[in-house]
Design an enzyme around this catalytic site. Structure first.
Site, mmCIF file in Angstrom:
data_model
loop_
_atom_site.group_PDB
_atom_site.id
_atom_site.type_symbol
_atom_site.label_atom_id
_atom_site.label_comp_id
_atom_site.label_asym_id
_atom_site.label_seq_id
_atom_site.Cartn_x
_atom_site.Cartn_y
_atom_site.Cartn_z
ATOM 1 C CD GLU A 259 63.083 45.872 68.728
ATOM 2 O OE1 GLU A 259 63.824 45.785 67.725
ATOM 3 O OE2 GLU A 259 61.942 46.346 68.668
ATOM 4 C CB CYS B 276 71.545 45.072 67.297
ATOM 5 S SG CYS B 276 70.557 46.527 67.699
#
Length: 457
Positions: A211, A245
C-alpha cells in the site's frame, strides 16, 4: 537480533501448525478481544496521536479508531460465509467430478505500518490477518513512538506472542524481520521503501501487499458544483495536515472554473481552521523536522497565493495554495504528503486525460462533475487505485470497497472481505468420482484425439 526474529517466526509457525487459528470460533473470539482492548485504551490511543502528530481527539477517533470497529463488526458478522469452500462449475471433460476453492490461511504474516496513521494502518491489516486464520508480527513506525508503544501494550496485554507479537525499533528491525521466511508480507509506506520490501520478499518468494502512494489528482470540471467540490477537497487534503496517502495531492481544474474554485478553497480553509491556523489546536503538526524541511523546500514564494507560513520548531506548516504550477515545478516532482495544494489548469477532458496518463498510476483520483458523460470518459480512460466522484477520501472508509493501488501506487487491496481474501490463499481442489473412469485419457489411438478435440472445441 536476526536470531531472535527467527525464533519468533518459528514459535508462531509452530502455533499455526496446531490448527488453533483455523477454527472460526477462535478467530471471532480474537477479533472481539482486539475490539475490547482498543475500546479500553481509546484515551491512550488518542493521547498518543496528539503527542506524535498533534491530532485532536476528534480527528484521532475518526482516522485511527472508528474505522477499526466497523472492520471488526463486518468481519465477525460475515466470516462464516467467507470461509465456506466455494463450489465451481465442472467442465464437460471432467464429468463425475466436483470442483471447489478453499480459503486457506497463509501462516505467519508480517505487517509493517507507516507513521501517518500509526495505529489504524497497523490494526486494520491485523484484522484481516486474524479473520483469515493467520498469526501476525507487527512492526509499527518508530517515527511515532508514543503510538508504537500503545500498539505494543495493547497486543501484549491481549494476545500470546506465538499468535500476535510486536517488534518496535528503527529500519534495522524492519530489515531483520524482512530477512525471515514469513508466509505473507503486508507493507504500508512510501514507494521507495516498498521497492525494498518487494526485493526482500523476492528472496523467499513471499507474496506481498504493498500500500504505497503517489500523486493523486482532484479533477474539477467547469460543470461541477464548485463550492461543494472546494469544501470536500479542503477537508480531504488538510486532514492530518496533508499527511495522508490518498489525500488530493494536486488539483487539475478546468480553466473556466479556476477563479471560483480558488475563492471557495480559501473560504473553507478559513472556515475549518481559522485565520490564525498556528494557534489552532485542532490542526495537526508535521511528524518531524526532516519532513518539515522536505515539505517547505517544495514551496515556491512566487506561486503561493494563500498561506505559506511555517514554523520548524513547532512542526507547523499552514494550509497553502500554489497557483500557476507546472509539472516541472519541484512541488510536482514527488508526492507532497503535506499541506500544500497546487493548482494546474486545463482546457478540456481529453487534455486532462493526457496529463494524468503521462504520470505513474495514482493511488486515488477524485473527479468533480455533474455530467455522466464526463464521468464515464474519465473512469474508463484513467487507471488508478480507487477514488470518488464528487467527493474525497470516503471510498476508503467503507468495508464494502477494496482499497489498494495499481502500478507504482501499490499492489493488492484490503478492507472488509478484501482483507480476508488478501490474507487467504485460494486452494483449488477437484474431487473425482470412483464410480466410473473415462477411458479416453489413457488411450493412445487417433480416435481418442478426435474425442478430446470434440469435447474441447
Amino acid at each position: 537480533m536476526s536470531g531472535e526474529f527467527k525464533t519468533l517466526v518459528d514459535k508462531q509457525r509452530r502455533f499455526f501448525y496446531t490448527g488453533a487459528t483455523r477454527k472460526v470460533s477462535f478467530r471471532v473470539e480474537q477479533l472481539q478481544k482486539l475490539k475490547s482492548a482498543i475500546k479500553r485504551r481509546e484515551d491512550d490511543i488518542m493521547d498518543a496521536a496528539w503527542r506524535d502528530l498533534g491530532k485532536s481527539r476528534r480527528e484521532a477517533f475518526l482516522s485511527e479508531i472508528g474505522f477499526l470497529y466497523s472492520e471488526i463488526k463486518d468481519a465477525t458478522k460475515n466470516i462464516d460465509d467467507w470461509v465456506k469452500p466455494r463450489k465451481e462449475k465442472t467442465a464437460i471433460t471432467h464429468v463425475g467430478s466436483t470442483s471447489f476453492i478453499y480459503k486457506e490461511p497463509y501462516g505467519v504474516t508480517l505487517i509493517i505500518g507507516p507513521w501517518n496513521y500509526p495505529f489504524h494502518l497497523v490494526m486494520a491489516p491485523l484484522i484481516g490477518a486474524i479473520a483469515a486464520g493467520n498469526t501476525a508480527i507487527l512492526k509499527p513506525s518508530e517515527m511515532t513512538p508514543h503510538t508504537s508503544a500503545v500498539v505494543r501494550e495493547i497486543i501484549e496485554d491481549t494476545f500470546e506472542e506465538d499468535f500476535v507479537a510486536v517488534r518496535e525499533g528503527d529500519a534495522s528491525v524492519a530489515k531483520g524481520l524482512l530477512e525471515q521466511n514469513t508466509d505473507y508480507i503486508f507493507f504500508t509506506g512510501s514507494v521507495d521503501v516498498g521497492r525494498k520490501v518487494m526485493e526482500a520478499a523476492s528472496r523467499h518468494l513471499t507474496p506481498v501487499t504493498l500500500e504505497l502512494g503517489g500523486k493523486s489528482p482532484a479533477i474539477v470540471m467547469k460543470d461541477a458544483d464548485v463550492k461543494l467540490a472546494a469544501k470536500r477537497i479542503v477537508w480531504g487534503k488538510f486532514i492530518n495536515a496533508g499527511q495522508t496517502c490518498v489525500a488530493p495531492d494536486y488539483i487539475l481544474v478546468q480553466e473556466k472554473a479556476k477563479r471560483k474554485l480558488y475563492k471557495y478553497l480559501v473560504k473553507y480553509i478559513k472556515k475549518f481552521y481559522g485565520i490564525g491556523v498556528e494557534e489552532n489546536k485542532e490542526y495537526p503538526r508535521i511528524v518531524n523536522e526532516k519532513h518539515h524541511d522536505r515539505i517547505t523546500a517544495l514551496l515556491d514564494p512566487d506561486k503561493i497565493v494563500y498561506g505559506g507560513a511555517h514554523n520548524r520548531e513547532e512542526l507547523f506548516i499552514e494550509p497553502t495554495i500554489m497557483d500557476n504550477v507546472t509539472f516541472d515545478d519541484a512541488v510536482m516532482g514527488e508526492e507532497i504528503f503535506g499541506p500544500i495544494l497546487p493548482l494546474i489548469s486545463f482546457e478540456d477532458e481529453y487534455e486532462v486525460i493526457e496529463l494524468v496518463r503521462k504520470r505513474p498510476h495514482p493511488l486515488a483520483l477524485y473527479l468533480f462533475t455533474e455530467k455522466k458523460q464526463t464521468e464515464s470518459l474519465i473512469l474508463e480512460n484513467l487507471s488508478f487505485g480507487g477514488g470518488c466522484v464528487n467527493d474525497t477520501l470516503m471510498h476508503i472508509t467503507t468495508p464494502h470497497l477494496p482499497f489498494g493501488g495499481v502500478g507504482e501506487s501499490g499492489m493488492g487491496a484490503y478492507h472488509g472481505r478484501s482483507s480476508f481474501e488478501t490474507f487467504s490463499h485460494e486452494k483449488s481442489v477437484l474431487k473425482q468420482t470412483n464410480k466410473f473412469d473415462l477411458p479416453f485419457r489413457y488411450s493412445k489411438s487417433e480416435g481418442s484425439i478426435k474425442a478430446m478435440r470434440k469435447m474441447w472445441e
